[in-house]
Design an enzyme around this catalytic site. Structure first.
Site, PDB file in Angstrom:
ATOM      1  N   ARG A 311       0.853  -1.185   0.000  1.00  0.00           N
ATOM      2  CA  ARG A 311       0.000   0.000   0.000  1.00  0.00           C
ATOM      3  C   ARG A 311       0.888   1.234   0.000  1.00  0.00           C
ATOM      4  O   ARG A 311       1.964   1.248   0.608  1.00  0.00           O
ATOM      5  CB  ARG A 311      -0.926   0.032   1.229  1.00  0.00           C
ATOM      6  CG  ARG A 311      -2.098  -0.938   1.159  1.00  0.00           C
ATOM      7  CD  ARG A 311      -3.094  -0.509   0.097  1.00  0.00           C
ATOM      8  NE  ARG A 311      -4.314  -1.295   0.108  1.00  0.00           N
ATOM      9  CZ  ARG A 311      -4.524  -2.379  -0.633  1.00  0.00           C
ATOM     10  NH1 ARG A 311      -3.550  -2.808  -1.429  1.00  0.00           N
ATOM     11  NH2 ARG A 311      -5.664  -3.020  -0.590  1.00  0.00           N
ATOM     12  N   GLU A 340      -3.690   7.592  -5.230  1.00  0.00           N
ATOM     13  CA  GLU A 340      -3.670   6.932  -6.540  1.00  0.00           C
ATOM     14  C   GLU A 340      -4.786   7.511  -7.404  1.00  0.00           C
ATOM     15  O   GLU A 340      -5.945   7.441  -7.009  1.00  0.00           O
ATOM     16  CB  GLU A 340      -3.855   5.421  -6.384  1.00  0.00           C
ATOM     17  CG  GLU A 340      -2.685   4.735  -5.702  1.00  0.00           C
ATOM     18  CD  GLU A 340      -2.912   3.241  -5.525  1.00  0.00           C
ATOM     19  OE1 GLU A 340      -4.006   2.744  -5.859  1.00  0.00           O
ATOM     20  OE2 GLU A 340      -1.988   2.561  -5.045  1.00  0.00           O
ATOM     21  N   HIS A 359      -1.290   0.339  -9.951  1.00  0.00           N
ATOM     22  CA  HIS A 359      -1.869  -0.674  -9.051  1.00  0.00           C
ATOM     23  C   HIS A 359      -2.392  -1.871  -9.850  1.00  0.00           C
ATOM     24  O   HIS A 359      -3.580  -2.194  -9.834  1.00  0.00           O
ATOM     25  CB  HIS A 359      -3.001  -0.067  -8.216  1.00  0.00           C
ATOM     26  CG  HIS A 359      -3.194  -0.776  -6.909  1.00  0.00           C
ATOM     27  ND1 HIS A 359      -3.638  -0.130  -5.785  1.00  0.00           N
ATOM     28  CD2 HIS A 359      -3.026  -2.079  -6.548  1.00  0.00           C
ATOM     29  CE1 HIS A 359      -3.730  -0.994  -4.774  1.00  0.00           C
ATOM     30  NE2 HIS A 359      -3.357  -2.188  -5.223  1.00  0.00           N
TER      31      HIS A 359
END
Length: 394
Positions: A311, A340, A359
């Protein structure tokens, strides 16, 4: 198709909840009256039963057809179908086999009527957001199913206070996330993105002989977080003949360490000082927030690369920018950031010694499908009072 585990679980749930209803349909009502003499009208559907004929055999006339009402499917709240944060369109058919899908937009428009129908929520890409207001508006909510393993976006204690269970899908994500970790390590070490740009650039006239990367085979990999994903990374790294160090809250059993050739580091400092590549594979909890900061980066080799597939907030990004700019470490490869995506003017985006991906950890056709299957199995188990395969506790 369902994964074998999810398929068996869903099948067992349907068998347990439907066997009595199925048995009732299979037993011919006339059988119940064969030896009841004059008790011919106990079931109005068979009021035309005429009793034994001249040969002593029972005669049954055609029954009056009675249409069985189709059982209403439990309501499942989703953010939307398709779009940026919506359930994948290819998974909708699977979900509709078990649930009445209700989008957030539809729910907000018809809240008074739909709030009574919703018994579960499926979270995909962190949506819909779960807060006190939403929980209070869903009186029959039993379970919130998260797509993926991380639940740092959920207030588990708040949700639990409403008597609602939370589930995740840890088994589905391990392989694809481990794959992206290895991909980032290899791509960064061999300067793959830079090489691609050189190869396709209109200005390129020749390939420089001194344009070199780093060797992965035989290098030392330090894995911080040796859960299921970290262990799958270790399995892959073993094939590259890497020396594997790891740091974890709980040490793996000796057999598991020997299987991948992993050496346990009681102190994270020892791992940082010895590793050529440091890979972060931890859950985001208060103890891991900014786990890697200025001090930890300065402990790493100046030739080392930091890889983050956990993360974004696990790394102090300001400290990382400084470390990359000043040569404290050689490079970084990140599949996660905070936020993000990063703001377009963020200093990390201006550096040449960093590789950032959007991601991609679980983003494969197979993995996303299995995630949905596991989420379905979790929800069905919760709704039917059966043991939940992947329940997350506060």
């Amino acid at each position: 198709m369902f994964s074998v585990k999810a398929f068996r679980l869903v099948g067992a749930i349907h068998l347990a909840t439907g066997c009595l209803r199925l048995a009732g349909r299979l037993i011919h009502p006339a059988v119940c009256h064969m030896h009841q003499g004059t008790k011919r009208n106990m079931d109005p559907r068979w009021s035309s039963w005429t009793g034994p004929n001249s040969t002593g055999e029972a005669e049954v006339s055609a029954p009056q057809t009675k249409v069985m009402a189709k059982q209403e499917q439990p309501g499942l709240l989703i953010f939307e179908i398709g779009g940026v944060c919506g359930v994948l369109e290819g998974h909708v058919e699977l979900l509709k086999k078990h649930f009445h899908l209700i989008t957030m937009k539809e729910f907000l428009r018809k809240k008074e009527r739909l709030s009574e129908k919703i018994k579960s929520v499926l979270i995909y890409e962190g949506r819909p957001a779960i807060d006190r207001e939403l929980l209070q508006s869903l009186p029959h909510l039993k379970v919130i199913a998260n797509s993926g393993v991380g639940v740092d976006h959920l207030d588990l204690k708040l949700i639990s206070s409403f008597g609602v269970k939370v589930t995740n899908t840890p088994h589905a994500v391990s392989d694809s996330t481990a794959d992206i970790g290895m991909t980032l390590m290899l791509a960064s070490a061999r300067r793959l993105m830079e090489g691609c740009q050189i190869a396709v650039s209109p200005q390129t006239e020749h390939f420089a002989a001194d344009w070199l990367g780093d060797e992965v085979t035989g290098a030392t990999l330090g894995i911080i977080g040796m859960g299921s994903i970290g262990y799958k990374v270790a399995k892959r790294a073993k094939a590259f003949e890497m020396k594997i160090l790891y740091h974890n809250r709980n040490r793996r059993i000796e057999e598991e360490e020997q299987a991948v050739g992993a050496i346990y580091c009681t102190k994270i400092e020892d791992l940082l000082q010895q590793s050529d590549f440091v890979m972060l594979v931890v859950s985001l909890i208060p103890q891991t927030h900014k786990l890697i900061g200025k001090r930890e980066l300065e402990l790493m080799k100046p030739t080392a690369t930091l890889i983050n597939i956990s993360r974004g907030p696990v790394v102090d990004q300001e400290a990382l920018v400084e470390a990359l700019q000043t040569g404290v470490i050689k490079a970084a490869a990140l599949d996660v950031t905070y936020p993000e995506p990063l703001p377009r003017d963020h200093p990390l985006l201006k550096l040449k010694n960093i590789l950032i991906t959007p991601h991609l950890g679980i983003k494969t056709d197979k993995t996303t499908r299995v995630i949905t299957e596991e989420a379905v199995a979790n929800i069905l188990a919760a709704l039917n009072g059966l043991p939940i395969p992947n329940e997350v506790f506060p």
